[in-house]
Design a protein around this motif. Sequence first.
Motif, PDB file in Angstrom:
ATOM      1  N   ARG A 108      33.820  23.801  26.280  1.00  0.00           N
ATOM      2  CA  ARG A 108      34.379  23.584  27.629  1.00  0.00           C
ATOM      3  C   ARG A 108      34.512  22.104  27.937  1.00  0.00           C
ATOM      4  O   ARG A 108      35.379  21.696  28.702  1.00  0.00           O
ATOM      5  CB  ARG A 108      33.474  24.231  28.681  1.00  0.00           C
ATOM      6  CG  ARG A 108      33.706  25.708  28.811  1.00  0.00           C
ATOM      7  CD  ARG A 108      32.655  26.296  29.704  1.00  0.00           C
ATOM      8  NE  ARG A 108      32.932  26.031  31.106  1.00  0.00           N
ATOM      9  CZ  ARG A 108      33.579  26.873  31.901  1.00  0.00           C
ATOM     10  NH1 ARG A 108      34.016  28.015  31.439  1.00  0.00           N
ATOM     11  NH2 ARG A 108      33.775  26.578  33.165  1.00  0.00           N
ATOM     12  N   TYR A 130      23.621  35.512  26.333  1.00  0.00           N
ATOM     13  CA  TYR A 130      24.947  35.071  25.895  1.00  0.00           C
ATOM     14  C   TYR A 130      25.950  36.228  25.913  1.00  0.00           C
ATOM     15  O   TYR A 130      25.610  37.349  25.553  1.00  0.00           O
ATOM     16  CB  TYR A 130      24.828  34.516  24.467  1.00  0.00           C
ATOM     17  CG  TYR A 130      26.144  34.179  23.835  1.00  0.00           C
ATOM     18  CD1 TYR A 130      26.836  33.027  24.211  1.00  0.00           C
ATOM     19  CD2 TYR A 130      26.713  35.014  22.878  1.00  0.00           C
ATOM     20  CE1 TYR A 130      28.060  32.723  23.642  1.00  0.00           C
ATOM     21  CE2 TYR A 130      27.935  34.711  22.306  1.00  0.00           C
ATOM     22  CZ  TYR A 130      28.600  33.561  22.687  1.00  0.00           C
ATOM     23  OH  TYR A 130      29.807  33.267  22.129  1.00  0.00           O
ATOM     24  N   SER A 135      25.584  29.535  22.993  1.00  0.00           N
ATOM     25  CA  SER A 135      25.737  29.081  24.386  1.00  0.00           C
ATOM     26  C   SER A 135      25.990  27.569  24.428  1.00  0.00           C
ATOM     27  O   SER A 135      26.816  27.098  25.218  1.00  0.00           O
ATOM     28  CB  SER A 135      24.492  29.438  25.202  1.00  0.00           C
ATOM     29  OG  SER A 135      24.290  30.832  25.209  1.00  0.00           O
ATOM     30  N   GLY A 187      25.968  25.717  31.297  1.00  0.00           N
ATOM     31  CA  GLY A 187      26.432  25.037  32.505  1.00  0.00           C
ATOM     32  C   GLY A 187      25.838  25.669  33.757  1.00  0.00           C
ATOM     33  O   GLY A 187      25.420  24.972  34.691  1.00  0.00           O
ATOM     34  N   ARG A 227      29.632  26.987  23.288  1.00  0.00           N
ATOM     35  CA  ARG A 227      30.604  27.293  24.359  1.00  0.00           C
ATOM     36  C   ARG A 227      30.619  26.178  25.402  1.00  0.00           C
ATOM     37  O   ARG A 227      31.671  25.823  25.936  1.00  0.00           O
ATOM     38  CB  ARG A 227      30.259  28.610  25.052  1.00  0.00           C
ATOM     39  CG  ARG A 227      30.352  29.820  24.186  1.00  0.00           C
ATOM     40  CD  ARG A 227      31.801  30.278  23.939  1.00  0.00           C
ATOM     41  NE  ARG A 227      31.820  31.258  22.858  1.00  0.00           N
ATOM     42  CZ  ARG A 227      32.779  31.414  21.963  1.00  0.00           C
ATOM     43  NH1 ARG A 227      33.851  30.640  22.016  1.00  0.00           N
ATOM     44  NH2 ARG A 227      32.705  32.321  21.026  1.00  0.00           N
ATOM     45  N   HIS A 228      29.432  25.665  25.717  1.00  0.00           N
ATOM     46  CA  HIS A 228      29.346  24.578  26.699  1.00  0.00           C
ATOM     47  C   HIS A 228      30.073  23.330  26.172  1.00  0.00           C
ATOM     48  O   HIS A 228      30.859  22.710  26.893  1.00  0.00           O
ATOM     49  CB  HIS A 228      27.872  24.268  26.972  1.00  0.00           C
ATOM     50  CG  HIS A 228      27.657  23.288  28.086  1.00  0.00           C
ATOM     51  ND1 HIS A 228      27.957  23.582  29.395  1.00  0.00           N
ATOM     52  CD2 HIS A 228      27.188  22.011  28.075  1.00  0.00           C
ATOM     53  CE1 HIS A 228      27.673  22.524  30.156  1.00  0.00           C
ATOM     54  NE2 HIS A 228      27.208  21.560  29.381  1.00  0.00           N
ATOM     55  N   ASP A 278      31.044  32.774  31.039  1.00  0.00           N
ATOM     56  CA  ASP A 278      31.705  31.789  30.178  1.00  0.00           C
ATOM     57  C   ASP A 278      30.775  30.699  29.680  1.00  0.00           C
ATOM     58  O   ASP A 278      30.919  30.215  28.569  1.00  0.00           O
ATOM     59  CB  ASP A 278      32.840  31.105  30.962  1.00  0.00           C
ATOM     60  CG  ASP A 278      34.027  32.028  31.098  1.00  0.00           C
ATOM     61  OD1 ASP A 278      34.087  33.012  30.347  1.00  0.00           O
ATOM     62  OD2 ASP A 278      34.880  31.767  31.971  1.00  0.00           O
ATOM     63  N   ASP A 279      29.844  30.290  30.519  1.00  0.00           N
ATOM     64  CA  ASP A 279      29.092  29.077  30.187  1.00  0.00           C
ATOM     65  C   ASP A 279      27.653  29.154  30.718  1.00  0.00           C
ATOM     66  O   ASP A 279      27.304  28.509  31.703  1.00  0.00           O
ATOM     67  CB  ASP A 279      29.821  27.865  30.799  1.00  0.00           C
ATOM     68  CG  ASP A 279      29.132  26.553  30.460  1.00  0.00           C
ATOM     69  OD1 ASP A 279      28.270  26.528  29.559  1.00  0.00           O
ATOM     70  OD2 ASP A 279      29.460  25.546  31.126  1.00  0.00           O
TER      71      ASP A 279
END
Length: 332
Positions: A314, A216, A307, A224, A310-311, A220-221
């Motif tokens: 998004r 992590y 993580s 994903g 963050r996913h 960004d992702d």
Amino acid sequence: MAPTTRQKELGRGERVLPGLWRLRLPLPWPGVPHCNAWAIASGSGVVLVDTGMHEPGSLAQLERAMDQVNLRLEHVRLLACTHAHSDHWGQAAPIIERAGCELWMHPNHVHATAHAHDPEAALERRLEVGRQSGVPPAALAEYAELAKRFPSGVAKVVEPDHALVDGVRIETDLGEWVAYETPGHAPSHVCLYQPERRILISGDHVLGRISLFYDYGYTDDPVGEFLGALDKVDVHDARLALSGHGKPFVDVHGHIEGNRALVAERLEAVLGAVRTEAKTALEILPAVYDQPVDVRNATWFLSETLSYLRHLQRQERVSPQPDGDVERWLAN
Ligand SMILES: [Zn+2]
Ligand SMILES: [Zn+2]
């Protein structure tokens, strides 16, 4: 994370197929007793994939495993690393020095090389993530003490001679292996695929026993990326996977499906935990994991949970709610 304990295992070599050997190497980590390197016949020598972790005596363990299948370090014509975690890249320096060979690895290795160059800054960064995730100061101090005693597992930072990126081919006696970038577990992760034999060297991307981990904070992702990378290897319909830990396994598609299902389950668990009340990442953990959280598993669990957050962010399903030093999360 735990201090190094006495090694219970010894390096072991075994033939998987004519011209392909598994080198099983001990690890000092609780719950992860060994990792694999793979040797593939190539002319008068071998291509070695992955290295095992560096610690006192670890090169002798690799040599012991190689010796059992009549190989020597001097036979290594090329070292390729699936990713820059210490158990897959940590012994790269002494291997390439002894063998006089090149190292091929993905260029996005800063997640490991930055840490190895400046362990204090890397620790400070992890502590900051912990603080923001709601970890109390006393637990952070305990973690910092443990982390300082924990060996890096890396003999010396060596950067690749050649970038192992999509489409790079590695010649062996078993045919060409094609590199596929498979980030998620680590930004530097690649798998190697031999299309005629349908064999996948899967590193830590797909393991025989499903275990999710994301490095992590570097992209960004990671979740994903990981899901995309599962699709990327699934299309090949591999019939045998040689993974970074555990025995070779078949039903590669079934294992990929298992990973997708576990990611979906954990995303739902994270979302469910913040549906009505804003929570820190630390407060979300009990909804995601059966095991109690302690100073040894907290970094892993927090990285994984952040993580997922963050996913979900998004996908506009959750939003961060900053509150002083601490970040809370709430479903939209
Ligand atoms: Zn790894
Ligand atoms: Zn590993």
